[in-house]
Write a protein that holds these residues in place. Sequence first.
Motif, short mmCIF file in Angstrom:
data_model
loop_
_atom_site.label_atom_id
_atom_site.label_comp_id
_atom_site.label_asym_id
_atom_site.label_seq_id
_atom_site.Cartn_x
_atom_site.Cartn_y
_atom_site.Cartn_z
N ILE A 148 -53.29 13.60 -13.12
CA ILE A 148 -53.61 11.97 -13.27
C ILE A 148 -53.65 11.90 -14.83
O ILE A 148 -52.98 10.70 -15.11
CB ILE A 148 -55.19 11.78 -12.68
CG1 ILE A 148 -55.06 12.00 -11.45
CG2 ILE A 148 -55.80 10.63 -13.20
CD1 ILE A 148 -56.72 12.29 -10.66
N GLU A 149 -53.98 12.67 -15.75
CA GLU A 149 -53.97 12.24 -16.99
C GLU A 149 -52.52 12.20 -17.47
O GLU A 149 -52.03 11.42 -18.30
CB GLU A 149 -54.70 13.73 -18.05
CG GLU A 149 -54.92 13.44 -19.25
CD GLU A 149 -55.46 14.68 -19.79
OE1 GLU A 149 -54.81 15.71 -20.51
OE2 GLU A 149 -56.79 14.57 -20.10
N LEU A 150 -51.66 13.41 -17.03
CA LEU A 150 -50.34 13.28 -17.56
C LEU A 150 -49.50 12.43 -16.84
O LEU A 150 -48.46 11.91 -17.63
CB LEU A 150 -49.67 14.68 -16.92
CG LEU A 150 -50.19 16.05 -17.44
CD1 LEU A 150 -50.26 17.31 -17.03
CD2 LEU A 150 -49.88 16.02 -19.25
N LYS A 151 -49.73 11.60 -15.90
CA LYS A 151 -48.84 10.57 -15.10
C LYS A 151 -49.07 9.53 -16.26
O LYS A 151 -48.08 8.52 -16.11
CB LYS A 151 -49.35 10.46 -13.86
CG LYS A 151 -48.80 11.40 -12.89
CD LYS A 151 -49.31 11.07 -11.47
CE LYS A 151 -48.85 12.08 -10.36
NZ LYS A 151 -49.37 11.84 -9.06
N LYS A 152 -50.29 9.33 -16.89
CA LYS A 152 -50.33 8.02 -17.84
C LYS A 152 -49.42 8.27 -19.02
O LYS A 152 -49.44 7.11 -19.56
CB LYS A 152 -51.87 8.04 -18.00
CG LYS A 152 -52.85 7.76 -16.77
CD LYS A 152 -54.19 7.66 -17.22
CE LYS A 152 -55.05 7.50 -16.04
NZ LYS A 152 -56.56 7.68 -16.66
N LEU A 153 -48.97 9.17 -19.16
CA LEU A 153 -48.18 9.54 -20.42
C LEU A 153 -46.78 9.30 -20.11
O LEU A 153 -45.98 9.49 -20.99
CB LEU A 153 -48.52 10.80 -20.90
CG LEU A 153 -49.74 10.98 -21.56
CD1 LEU A 153 -50.22 12.44 -21.88
CD2 LEU A 153 -50.46 10.09 -22.62
N ILE A 154 -46.42 8.89 -18.88
CA ILE A 154 -44.86 8.88 -18.32
C ILE A 154 -44.50 7.76 -17.83
O ILE A 154 -45.20 7.04 -17.07
CB ILE A 154 -44.67 10.10 -17.21
CG1 ILE A 154 -44.78 11.60 -17.87
CG2 ILE A 154 -43.35 10.14 -16.78
CD1 ILE A 154 -43.65 11.97 -18.50
N LYS A 155 -43.22 7.11 -18.27
CA LYS A 155 -42.92 5.93 -17.57
C LYS A 155 -41.70 6.42 -16.56
O LYS A 155 -41.37 7.86 -16.66
CB LYS A 155 -41.98 5.21 -18.63
CG LYS A 155 -42.81 4.27 -19.42
CD LYS A 155 -42.16 2.90 -20.09
CE LYS A 155 -42.78 1.96 -20.51
NZ LYS A 155 -42.15 0.92 -20.95
N SER A 156 -41.66 5.84 -15.72
CA SER A 156 -40.74 6.27 -14.36
C SER A 156 -39.28 6.20 -14.99
O SER A 156 -38.93 5.37 -15.93
CB SER A 156 -40.95 5.19 -13.04
OG SER A 156 -40.31 4.05 -13.54
N PRO A 157 -38.39 6.85 -14.04
CA PRO A 157 -37.08 6.87 -14.55
C PRO A 157 -36.35 5.46 -14.68
O PRO A 157 -35.51 5.08 -15.42
CB PRO A 157 -36.31 7.83 -13.36
CG PRO A 157 -37.42 8.70 -13.08
CD PRO A 157 -38.69 7.87 -13.28
N GLU A 158 -36.94 4.69 -13.38
CA GLU A 158 -36.61 3.49 -13.31
C GLU A 158 -36.88 2.51 -14.74
O GLU A 158 -35.95 1.75 -15.01
CB GLU A 158 -37.04 2.74 -11.96
CG GLU A 158 -36.42 3.29 -10.74
CD GLU A 158 -36.91 4.66 -10.21
OE1 GLU A 158 -36.50 5.04 -9.18
OE2 GLU A 158 -37.85 5.13 -10.68
N GLU A 159 -38.19 2.69 -14.96
CA GLU A 159 -38.54 1.72 -16.37
C GLU A 159 -37.60 2.11 -17.34
O GLU A 159 -37.26 1.41 -18.03
CB GLU A 159 -40.15 2.10 -16.43
CG GLU A 159 -40.91 1.60 -15.34
CD GLU A 159 -42.40 2.11 -15.54
OE1 GLU A 159 -43.18 0.97 -16.05
OE2 GLU A 159 -42.77 3.07 -15.69
N ILE A 160 -37.35 3.39 -17.60
CA ILE A 160 -36.53 3.90 -18.75
C ILE A 160 -35.30 3.23 -18.46
O ILE A 160 -34.60 2.68 -19.70
CB ILE A 160 -36.59 5.30 -18.93
CG1 ILE A 160 -38.04 5.72 -19.33
CG2 ILE A 160 -35.66 5.75 -20.01
CD1 ILE A 160 -38.24 7.43 -19.44
N VAL A 161 -34.76 3.38 -17.46
CA VAL A 161 -33.08 3.06 -17.18
C VAL A 161 -33.08 1.32 -17.46
O VAL A 161 -32.03 0.98 -18.12
CB VAL A 161 -32.82 2.94 -15.81
CG1 VAL A 161 -31.68 2.57 -15.25
CG2 VAL A 161 -32.53 4.80 -15.69
#
Length: 471
Positions: free
Chosen positions: A385-398
């Motif tokens: 749960i904590e780690l997911k908050k630190l990641i953007k999805s591949p779609e958002e980065i693209v």
Amino acid sequence: MGALERAQELIKQADPQRTLPLCEIKQIEIGSDTLFKICEVVEKFLPFNSTVAVIVDKTLILRQQLDVKRTVRELLATNFSVRSVELNDGHTELHASEEIIAKSVSLSSGVDGIVTIGGGTITDIGKMTSVALGQIPHIAVQTAASVDGFTDNVSVILIKGVKRTVPSRWPEALVADTTLIAEAPTIMNRAGYGEINSMFTAPADWRLAALLGFEKKFHWGPIELLKGVGEGIEEWAPGLRNSEIGSTEKLVNALAVRGIVTGVADTTACLSGIEHLISHMLDMHQSATHGPIGQHGAQVGVGSVIAASVWDLIFIKLSGDRISINHFPDQAFFKSRVFSAFHNLDNSDELGKECWKDYEKKVLFWNENFEVIQNFLQNWNAHSIELKKLIKSPEEIVQGLLSSGSPITFGDLEPEIGDPIARWAVANCHLMRNRFVGIDLLEFLGFWTESEVNWVFNRAAQAIKKVGAPA
């Protein structure tokens, strides 16, 4: 508010107890005509008539038809004794190698201060030269918004053919003329936007390493600081397509704050994870095969799409039943694997030796910390749960890369990276250094095989197709 003032305000908010290292850069000048303030800036750190070494590479840099290097030398010559130091290692682009740094130190010996003019490489060389000459003042003149290394206290240098990040020092000041930077090759400033994307993936690698006990310098403050870097990015990123000065200035400011984040974190790990390892691997391959080196930031942008896809795989693999450690990494096996991964680039296996020297530390750590790792795995649901908050999805980065006109796939890079090299870089990137990242977790749990590498590439392709970017 300027970049330095903005960074100081963010640091105060993120670290009210003042536990982070101090930001030691004294001045940042970002604006449309700051090049012509170079004497005024240098005078704050060096007495009149001091001897200043102007360190450059062989590349001609123009600002509205003015030769930038000559202009800076002429401006400085009104108040200082100027020594010209031009570095050339025979490559199309200069490498920050141990040999070139030694040459810079030798040619700059006896000066009172240095001014570097150029990109991240020449700035890193300047930092190391300053250290070697007794911490003499260093003023960096930035000529492109391609990386964030102008405002930190580390340098990326080549050691035995492998890129390593080593401590150096903060420059006293940064001079960033946005008229000049907006005229830089578009590929360079778009690379700067690509570099920014590591803030959407690397913090998860950093936090993961801390949760496992591998990383000792983790602090939430730098992650809070990064929120300031990303403010309004969706609005100004599209302007980079046409090198708009307003967007360029926003990018320069964002990269300056990023560099300061790295410095006050006292580690590049906060902004350097899987995506940076991939870029370093591509550089290593190109250098070993005598090919042209691509833009680091552009490679980081492409690597960020891959890194986000890797994290998707981690969340899938570790979901459901509890994961237990049922085997330990075998040192002999992994040593052989590391040497095999780099043997085609270097038959002498010096690259393999240098990489194994670092990678072995991760193998030993995993084997020696069974209880900590097992406890981490047992509490994975909370950690995820904590780690997911630190990641953007591949779609958002693209989507962000697409809006700014930055490379999205390995095939978009210059030079273009073919599929075999791209897959080699991704599959083996964690083997080159001792920084623990998400791929190491997959590897040591038995979840990083050719099948998983294929899944990651397919996930990245899926994101690109969903956003509507050209594959």
